[in-house]
Design a protein around this motif. Structure first.
Motif, PDB file in Angstrom:
ATOM      1  N   THR A  94       0.966  -1.135  -0.133  1.00 42.62           N
ATOM      2  CA  THR A  94       0.062   0.011  -0.018  1.00 42.62           C
ATOM      3  C   THR A  94       0.832   1.220   0.144  1.00 42.62           C
ATOM      4  O   THR A  94       0.633   2.140  -0.729  1.00 42.62           O
ATOM      5  N   SER A  95       1.981   1.229   0.853  1.00 40.03           N
ATOM      6  CA  SER A  95       3.047   2.382   0.976  1.00 40.03           C
ATOM      7  C   SER A  95       3.497   2.493  -0.444  1.00 40.03           C
ATOM      8  O   SER A  95       3.808   3.784  -1.152  1.00 40.03           O
ATOM      9  N   CYS A  96       4.101   1.500  -1.146  1.00 36.43           N
ATOM     10  CA  CYS A  96       4.671   1.488  -2.436  1.00 36.43           C
ATOM     11  C   CYS A  96       3.600   2.259  -3.620  1.00 36.43           C
ATOM     12  O   CYS A  96       3.860   3.034  -4.217  1.00 36.43           O
ATOM     13  N   LEU A  97       2.505   1.674  -3.354  1.00 33.99           N
ATOM     14  CA  LEU A  97       1.439   2.201  -4.422  1.00 33.99           C
ATOM     15  C   LEU A  97       1.071   3.653  -4.062  1.00 33.99           C
ATOM     16  O   LEU A  97       0.885   4.429  -5.096  1.00 33.99           O
ATOM     17  N   ALA A  98       0.862   3.896  -2.893  1.00 35.91           N
ATOM     18  CA  ALA A  98       0.899   5.413  -2.600  1.00 35.91           C
ATOM     19  C   ALA A  98       1.921   6.264  -3.071  1.00 35.91           C
ATOM     20  O   ALA A  98       1.684   7.289  -3.605  1.00 35.91           O
ATOM     21  N   LEU A 100       3.899   5.621  -5.486  1.00 42.22           N
ATOM     22  CA  LEU A 100       3.976   5.437  -7.065  1.00 42.22           C
ATOM     23  C   LEU A 100       2.833   6.291  -7.513  1.00 42.22           C
ATOM     24  O   LEU A 100       3.203   6.966  -8.559  1.00 42.22           O
ATOM     25  N   TYR A 101       1.720   6.329  -6.982  1.00 38.11           N
ATOM     26  CA  TYR A 101       0.573   7.210  -7.749  1.00 38.11           C
ATOM     27  C   TYR A 101       0.484   8.581  -7.230  1.00 38.11           C
ATOM     28  O   TYR A 101      -0.323   9.362  -7.748  1.00 38.11           O
ATOM     29  N   ASN A 102       1.111   9.069  -6.026  1.00 40.32           N
ATOM     30  CA  ASN A 102       1.191  10.259  -5.557  1.00 40.32           C
ATOM     31  C   ASN A 102       2.630  10.561  -5.034  1.00 40.32           C
ATOM     32  O   ASN A 102       2.948  10.523  -4.099  1.00 40.32           O
ATOM     33  N   PRO A 103       3.456  10.979  -6.112  1.00 39.29           N
ATOM     34  CA  PRO A 103       4.816  11.355  -5.742  1.00 39.29           C
ATOM     35  C   PRO A 103       5.132  12.335  -4.620  1.00 39.29           C
ATOM     36  O   PRO A 103       5.878  12.158  -3.993  1.00 39.29           O
ATOM     37  N   LEU A 104       3.873  13.214  -4.479  1.00 47.76           N
ATOM     38  CA  LEU A 104       4.143  14.128  -3.373  1.00 47.76           C
ATOM     39  C   LEU A 104       3.796  13.568  -1.939  1.00 47.76           C
ATOM     40  O   LEU A 104       4.578  14.085  -1.110  1.00 47.76           O
ATOM     41  N   ALA A 105       3.421  12.378  -1.763  1.00 52.08           N
ATOM     42  CA  ALA A 105       3.194  11.607  -0.671  1.00 52.08           C
ATOM     43  C   ALA A 105       4.449  11.278  -0.044  1.00 52.08           C
ATOM     44  O   ALA A 105       4.895  11.268   1.424  1.00 52.08           O
ATOM     45  N   SER A 106       5.504  11.273  -0.619  1.00 50.90           N
ATOM     46  CA  SER A 106       6.791  10.847  -0.351  1.00 50.90           C
ATOM     47  C   SER A 106       7.640  12.109   0.374  1.00 50.90           C
ATOM     48  O   SER A 106       8.756  11.762   0.886  1.00 50.90           O
ATOM     49  N   ARG A 107       7.148  13.171   0.000  1.00 53.59           N
ATOM     50  CA  ARG A 107       8.128  14.349   0.636  1.00 53.59           C
ATOM     51  C   ARG A 107       7.622  14.748   1.901  1.00 53.59           C
ATOM     52  O   ARG A 107       6.619  14.533   2.539  1.00 53.59           O
TER      53      ARG A 107
END
Length: 107
Positions: A94-98, A100-107
């Protein structure tokens, strides 16, 4: 000569059924072998994701691991250790897909 196909056909059909029979018997060793191979692939995909940003490959491999584990759990519901592992694997996917589909989520 015509007897050879009749001798070879049962052997081929037996070989094609062996993986299915291993799952039906709840072969934990087969599951462990598959997951060991997937771990090597996932580790390589993690390195690739950090160096080149290729999250697709990582998420796909994590999804395959989830599918293999889910299938094992469906056939062996009493194996609590693997059920716990599946829960953690689902969270990781789920984290990987999040990301992947929302690059801003990793910031």
């Amino acid at each position: 000569m015509p007897a050879i196909p009749w001798l070879v056909a049962p052997l081929i059909s037996l070989l094609l059924q062996m993986p299915a029979m291993a799952w039906e018997e709840g072969d934990r060793q087969a599951y462990n072998n598959k997951m060991a191979l997937l771990k090597v692939l996932v580790d390589g995909a993690k390195d690739r994701a950090t160096s080149s940003g290729d999250l697709e490959t990582l998420c796909i491999l994590m999804s395959i691991g989830n599918d293999v584990t889910l299938r094992y759990v469906q056939l062996n519901p009493a194996d609590q250790v693997i059920q716990t592992r599946l829960s953690g694997m689902r969270t990781d996917l789920t984290s990987c897909l999040a990301v992947l589909y929302n690059p801003l989520a990793s910031r």
